[in-house]
Design a protein around this motif. Structure first.
Motif, PDB file in Angstrom:
ATOM      1  N   ASN A 104      -2.528  -4.123  -5.324  1.00  0.00           N
ATOM      2  CA  ASN A 104      -2.943  -5.503  -5.561  1.00  0.00           C
ATOM      3  C   ASN A 104      -1.930  -6.255  -6.424  1.00  0.00           C
ATOM      4  N   ARG A 116     -10.636   2.243  -0.836  1.00  0.00           N
ATOM      5  CA  ARG A 116     -11.187   0.881  -0.743  1.00  0.00           C
ATOM      6  C   ARG A 116     -12.722   0.938  -0.686  1.00  0.00           C
ATOM      7  N   ASP A 117     -13.249   1.864   0.132  1.00  0.00           N
ATOM      8  CA  ASP A 117     -14.712   1.984   0.243  1.00  0.00           C
ATOM      9  C   ASP A 117     -15.323   2.429  -1.086  1.00  0.00           C
ATOM     10  N   GLN A 129      -6.226   5.140   2.039  1.00  0.00           N
ATOM     11  CA  GLN A 129      -6.365   3.695   1.783  1.00  0.00           C
ATOM     12  C   GLN A 129      -7.807   3.238   1.982  1.00  0.00           C
ATOM     13  N   GLN A 130      -8.361   3.529   3.172  1.00  0.00           N
ATOM     14  CA  GLN A 130      -9.712   3.065   3.450  1.00  0.00           C
ATOM     15  C   GLN A 130     -10.723   3.783   2.552  1.00  0.00           C
ATOM     16  N   THR A 172      -6.145  -8.040   1.632  1.00  0.00           N
ATOM     17  CA  THR A 172      -6.204  -7.013   2.672  1.00  0.00           C
ATOM     18  C   THR A 172      -5.033  -7.179   3.630  1.00  0.00           C
ATOM     19  N   THR A 215     -14.051   2.064  -4.207  1.00  0.00           N
ATOM     20  CA  THR A 215     -13.934   1.102  -5.316  1.00  0.00           C
ATOM     21  C   THR A 215     -14.866  -0.100  -5.160  1.00  0.00           C
ATOM     22  N   GLU A 254      -4.844   1.503  -5.800  1.00  0.00           N
ATOM     23  CA  GLU A 254      -5.480   0.244  -5.394  1.00  0.00           C
ATOM     24  C   GLU A 254      -5.002  -0.918  -6.274  1.00  0.00           C
ATOM     25  N   PHE A 259       0.818  -1.221   0.000  1.00  0.00           N
ATOM     26  CA  PHE A 259       0.000   0.000   0.000  1.00  0.00           C
ATOM     27  C   PHE A 259       0.855   1.276   0.000  1.00  0.00           C
ATOM     28  N   ARG A 317      -9.194  -9.696  -0.316  1.00  0.00           N
ATOM     29  CA  ARG A 317     -10.226  -8.668  -0.428  1.00  0.00           C
ATOM     30  C   ARG A 317     -11.469  -9.336  -1.004  1.00  0.00           C
TER      31      ARG A 317
END
Ligand code: HEM
Length: 404
Positions: A251, A172-173, A168-169, A397, A175, A247, A146, A388
């Motif tokens: 990954n 993530r939320d 980050q969060q 994650t 996407t 993101e 990350f 994830r």
């Protein structure tokens, strides 16, 4: 002639891919789908292709596009009001020509290969700093996968270092709307998308007042034949770059480490021949476990896919992750081979939407992965990786590793 196969088995296979444990390892289900037919129909009516030839043809076909934002309400009433969906569906990645052509041209004047290559020494330093801070047992996602991409895209756009971790969060939320959109997903995605946009609006205002040499300043100033990005377009573009910029690369790095730890011989090769094989190695890691597993499209016109006539208005999904494991195109597709000749993963898509950030993602991984292999020759898994719960964006994650 090929038939579109629609059967209980196809529905079950596709359904299993939408949730755990099918998402954990989608590859056996992809194999079966490829065997059944080059083109199948899902229970919800969408067409699905899983072989390399069709996956590539679909992403390159100019008659296949995206649902325009003004049709969101038609797709599902109320959708157009959601900031998370509106921002995504008006961004470069989901708009169609001629708007796409215009915006892609404008961003391409700022986000140039030269700007990316200029980041090389900075990325090398960041990689070195992050590796130096790792010892004993660490979560590879938190310690490396990350922070590297978020710092690189932050550096590129001009986001100050102290502000970066909060994203980050939020990303993530946001996407999660690329998966199955539910009220629960939207409840988190909407405020996340709005927070990112507000932040970028503040940054854009600062750069407008005092330009620097970063990408945000270049986007603010971007001009082509007297044409400029409006404020709305600028913020949507910056939001997309920011979201897409880390993101997926996070990954790629984490998926690659899982694949390498699973193939110790290949990891040893990366350690010894690192610099020489960095380019083909990253192509192979992109192929082996693609960070983007599928791309949806809609047919604007009557077309043909796999020799089958498709009517305008049909939805069609290209399963990139399945195309990348097609034995018709790749010898021993389930084997990781870092020096695989004639590689052609479809992981960055193709056609007019071909990933704008591909050179940056490749550069980060080409620097990071050989350096990691060299620094920690005894690296091994130190616990179960947590995946994830998403398929479109495939990643982890957490990934516990012992590095020495
Ligand atoms: C390993 C990392 C990455 C992967 C696997 C990836 C994958 C993709 C794919 C598959 C598409 C095409 C989507 C479609 O056709 O519907 C795409 C588009 C895009 N990507 Fe990436 N991406 C990565 C990294 C990045 C980075 C680092 C950036 C930016 C800094 C970026 C920015 C974009 C943009 C702006 C588009 C839209 C291009 C367009 O529609 O014209 N990506 N990416």
């Amino acid at each position: 002639m090929t038939d579109i196969v629609e059967s209980p088995e196809v529905s079950t296979l596709l359904d299993e891919l939408t949730r755990m444990p099918g998402r954990e390892d989608p590859y056996p289900r992809y194999r079966r789908l490829r065997e059944i037919s080059p083109i199948v129909r899902a229970g919800d009516g969408a067409l699905v292709v899983t072989r390399h030839a069709e996956c590539t043809a679909v992403v390159k076909n100019p008659k296949l596009g995206h649902v325009p934002a003004h049709m969101l309400d038609f797709v599902r009433p109320g959708w157009a009001d959601h900031p998370s969906l509106r921002q995504l569906f008006t961004s470069l990645i989901t708009i169609n020509p001629p708007d796409h052509t215009r915006l892609r041209r404008l961003v391409s004047t700022s986000f140039t290969p030269r700007r990316v290559e200029a980041l090389r020494p900075r990325i090398e330093r960041m990689v070195d700093d992050l590796l130096s801070a790792m010892s004993g047992k660490v979560d590879f996602v938190t310690a490396f996968a990350f922070p590297l991409p978020v710092n690189v895209i932050g550096e590129l756009l001009g986001v100050p270092e102290a502000d970066r971790p909060q994203f980050q969060q939020l990303v993530r939320d946001w996407t999660m709307v690329m998966e199955i959109v539910t009220d629960e997903v939207l409840a988190k995605a909407d405020p996340a998308a709005a927070t990112i946009r507000d932040y970028l609006a503040g940054l854009a205002a600062e750069r407008r007042a005092r330009p620097t040499d970063d990408l945000m300043s270049a986007l603010v100033a971007a001009e082509e034949d007297g044409d400029k990005l409006s404020e709305d377009e600028l913020l949507t573009m910056a939001g997309l770059l920011f979201m897409a910029g880390f993101e997926t690369t996070t990954n790629l790095l984490a998926n690659s480490v899982v694949a390498l730890l699973d193939h110790p011989g290949q990891l040893a090769k990366l350690r010894t021949d690192g610099a020489a094989i960095a380019v083909p190695a990253v192509e192979e890691l992109l192929r082996y476990d693609s960070p983007v597993q599928l791309i949806p499209r809609i047919a604007w016109d009557d077309i043909e896919v796999a020799g089958v006539p498709i009517q305008g208005g049909e939805r069609i999904i290209s399963y990139l992750g399945a195309g990348n494991r097609d034995p018709e195109r790749f010898e021993n597709p389930d084997r990781l081979d870092l020096t695989r000749p004639d590689n052609a993963p479809v992981s960055f898509g193709g056609g007019i939407h071909y990933c704008l950030g591909a050179p940056l993602a490749r550069l980060e991984a080409q620097i990071a992965l050989p350096a990691l292999a060299q620094r920690f020759p005894a690296m091994q898994l130190a616990g179960a990786p947590a995946r994830r719960d998403s398929l479109t964006l495939r990643g982890l994650t957490s990934l516990p590793v012992a590095v020495d």
